[in-house]
Scaffold this motif. Structure first.
Motif, short mmCIF file in Angstrom:
data_model
loop_
_atom_site.label_atom_id
_atom_site.label_comp_id
_atom_site.label_asym_id
_atom_site.label_seq_id
_atom_site.Cartn_x
_atom_site.Cartn_y
_atom_site.Cartn_z
N PHE A 146 11.05 10.09 -24.15
CA PHE A 146 11.01 8.64 -23.91
C PHE A 146 12.09 7.94 -24.74
N LEU A 147 12.30 8.42 -25.97
CA LEU A 147 13.31 7.84 -26.85
C LEU A 147 14.70 7.97 -26.23
N ALA A 148 14.96 9.08 -25.55
CA ALA A 148 16.26 9.31 -24.95
C ALA A 148 16.61 8.27 -23.89
N GLU A 149 15.59 7.66 -23.29
CA GLU A 149 15.81 6.68 -22.21
C GLU A 149 15.87 5.24 -22.72
N ALA A 150 15.68 5.04 -24.02
CA ALA A 150 15.62 3.68 -24.57
C ALA A 150 16.96 2.96 -24.41
N PRO A 151 16.93 1.68 -24.05
CA PRO A 151 18.18 0.93 -23.86
C PRO A 151 18.89 0.58 -25.16
N ILE A 152 18.16 0.51 -26.28
CA ILE A 152 18.80 0.25 -27.57
C ILE A 152 19.52 1.52 -28.03
N HIS A 153 20.79 1.39 -28.39
CA HIS A 153 21.55 2.54 -28.86
C HIS A 153 21.03 2.98 -30.23
N LEU A 154 20.79 4.27 -30.37
CA LEU A 154 20.31 4.85 -31.62
C LEU A 154 21.34 5.84 -32.14
N PHE A 155 21.68 5.72 -33.43
CA PHE A 155 22.63 6.62 -34.07
C PHE A 155 22.04 7.14 -35.38
N VAL A 156 21.91 8.45 -35.49
CA VAL A 156 21.33 9.09 -36.68
C VAL A 156 22.37 10.01 -37.29
N THR A 157 22.63 9.86 -38.58
CA THR A 157 23.65 10.64 -39.26
C THR A 157 23.04 11.75 -40.11
N ALA A 158 23.61 12.95 -40.00
CA ALA A 158 23.27 14.07 -40.87
C ALA A 158 24.59 14.70 -41.33
N THR A 159 24.56 15.44 -42.43
CA THR A 159 25.77 16.02 -43.01
C THR A 159 25.82 17.51 -42.73
N ASN A 160 26.89 17.95 -42.08
CA ASN A 160 27.07 19.37 -41.81
C ASN A 160 27.38 20.09 -43.12
N VAL A 161 26.53 21.03 -43.49
CA VAL A 161 26.68 21.72 -44.77
C VAL A 161 27.97 22.53 -44.81
N ARG A 162 28.33 23.15 -43.70
CA ARG A 162 29.51 24.01 -43.65
C ARG A 162 30.80 23.22 -43.77
N THR A 163 30.90 22.10 -43.05
CA THR A 163 32.16 21.34 -43.03
C THR A 163 32.17 20.18 -44.01
N ARG A 165 31.22 17.29 -43.24
CA ARG A 165 31.43 16.08 -42.46
C ARG A 165 30.12 15.59 -41.85
N GLY A 166 30.06 14.29 -41.62
CA GLY A 166 28.89 13.72 -40.99
C GLY A 166 28.91 13.93 -39.49
N LYS A 167 27.75 14.11 -38.92
CA LYS A 167 27.60 14.18 -37.46
C LYS A 167 26.61 13.11 -37.05
N VAL A 168 26.97 12.36 -36.02
CA VAL A 168 26.12 11.29 -35.52
C VAL A 168 25.43 11.75 -34.24
N PHE A 169 24.11 11.72 -34.24
CA PHE A 169 23.31 12.10 -33.08
C PHE A 169 22.84 10.83 -32.38
N LYS A 170 22.98 10.80 -31.05
CA LYS A 170 22.60 9.62 -30.27
C LYS A 170 21.25 9.84 -29.60
N ASN A 171 20.77 8.83 -28.91
CA ASN A 171 19.41 8.81 -28.35
C ASN A 171 18.93 10.14 -27.80
N ASP A 172 19.66 10.68 -26.81
CA ASP A 172 19.17 11.87 -26.11
C ASP A 172 19.31 13.15 -26.94
N ALA A 173 20.02 13.06 -28.07
CA ALA A 173 20.18 14.23 -28.94
C ALA A 173 19.26 14.18 -30.15
N VAL A 174 18.53 13.08 -30.30
CA VAL A 174 17.65 12.93 -31.47
C VAL A 174 16.35 13.69 -31.24
N THR A 175 16.02 14.55 -32.16
CA THR A 175 14.81 15.37 -32.13
C THR A 175 14.14 15.29 -33.50
#
Length: 345
Positions: A146-163, A165-175
């Motif tokens: 249901f979250l993946a279909e939400a009209p409000i844009h969602l951006f969640v940041t996590a830090t890749n341990v190997r690189t 660098r930050g990676k930003v996950f959007k609505n349909d990629a958020v778990t």
């Protein structure tokens, strides 16, 4: 003609940028709770890291389900669930702290033991299965399809341990794993693996990330809700205070870098149309947070409901003060002075 009051003014599209900070994220809950009472504020996107990511996902999910009221109810239910789950946690305030009304866990024997162990023993040794009580709470509070279909844009940041660098996950990629990764402190939890890559707390690379809001949302007003104090008086002298200040500086560095870039672009760019100009054109606002400097680092693990209520109420007060001072400027001009970031350059 009479001047419109904020409550009846034309709608303004805004983005929200939410910092992380463990239990201190309940302050952000309070700010959001107050902002959601204003019908003229229309949320276009939310970027969050760590506890800010939890608040962001809960807000977006609740808003998609029941509008502003649904978002407010969802946020309260989430923080209540976190407190209920921690009711029998070994991390509790000591009797003296309770008696003196202090929210710190500094005199808690289990907190002291955990703090020492985290500097000597890996979470892979003490928690080999990677258990995290937040996983079940998130699964119960959010329908991620249901979250993946939400009209409000969602951006969640996590830090890749190997690189690094930050990676930003959007609505349909958020778990649940993405949200846990965004809040994964490496001294307490094992890295969270997503698509074969290990991730740590997003605060190391973007707390929160502003670039996604600017590049992918239509709003030209961003309200930043900070948790970690940018400045502290005096010099920390105890080991715990020194470590806490190092963490604050580290967790603020990425967002300060983005804000400084915006300040520099405003000096040299023509605020017309185009990607570079959009950075220079964005209007920035910030809700002042005057209480975190008085709260010890250990209180970030205090999950008592009374503490959450205190932080929520302080957040609502801060949001009310912000609206009284800046409501008429939102949609018209920035109220956050970025020029101070260029001092000394």
């Amino acid at each position: 003609m009479a001047k419109k009051s904020a409550s009846v003014r034309d709608p303004v599209l805004i983005d929200l940028a939410l910092q992380g900070g463990g239990s201190h994220g309940a302050f952000t809950w309070g700010v959001l709770d107050r902002l959601l009472e204003e019908p003229w504020l229309r949320i276009d996107g939310v970027s969050g890291t760590s506890a800010g990511a939890m608040n962001a996902a809960i807000l977006v999910h609740g808003h998609h389900k029941g509008g502003a009221r649904g978002a407010r109810e969802a946020l309260e239910a989430f923080w209540r669930a976190v407190s209920d789950a921690a009711r029998f946690s070994p991390f509790q305030r000591g009797p003296m702290d309770v008696l003196l009304g202090r929210w710190t866990l500094d005199s808690s024997p289990m907190y002291i033991a955990m703090d020492l162990m985290s500097r000597l023993i890996s979470p892979y040794d003490v928690n080999p299965y990677g258990a995290n009580p937040l996983r079940d709470i998130l699964a119960a509070q959010i329908d991620f399809g249901f979250l993946a279909e939400a009209p409000i844009h969602l951006f969640v940041t996590a830090t890749n341990v190997r690189t690094g660098r930050g990676k930003v996950f959007k609505n349909d990629a958020v778990t649940p794993d993405v949200l846990l990764a965004s809040a994964c402190l490496p001294t307490l939890f094992q890295a969270i693996e997503i698509d074969g890559e290990p991730y740590w707390d997003g605060g190391y690379s973007g707390n929160p990330t502003l670039s996604s809001l600017i590049q992918e949302c239509d709003s030209e007003d961003t309200i930043l809700i900070p948790i970690n104090p940018i400045e502290r008086p005096g010099v920390p002298r105890s080991a715990s205070d020194i470590l806490n200040r190092l963490n604050e500086i580290s967790f603020n560095s990425a967002v300060l870098k983005e804000l400084k870039m915006m300040a520099m672009l405003r000096k040299v760019a023509d605020p017309g149309h185009g990607e570079g100009q959009r950075w220079a054109r964005m209007r920035l606002h910030m809700v002042r947070n005057d209480i975190m400097a008085d709260l010890g680092a250990s209180s970030k693990l205090n999950a008592e409901w009374a503490f959450f209520e205190y932080l929520r109420d302080e957040g609502r007060k801060a949001a009310q003060t912000f609206l009284e001072a800046n409501a008429q400027d939102i949609g018209r001009r920035s109220t956050l002075n970025l020029d101070v970031l260029l001092e000394g350059i």
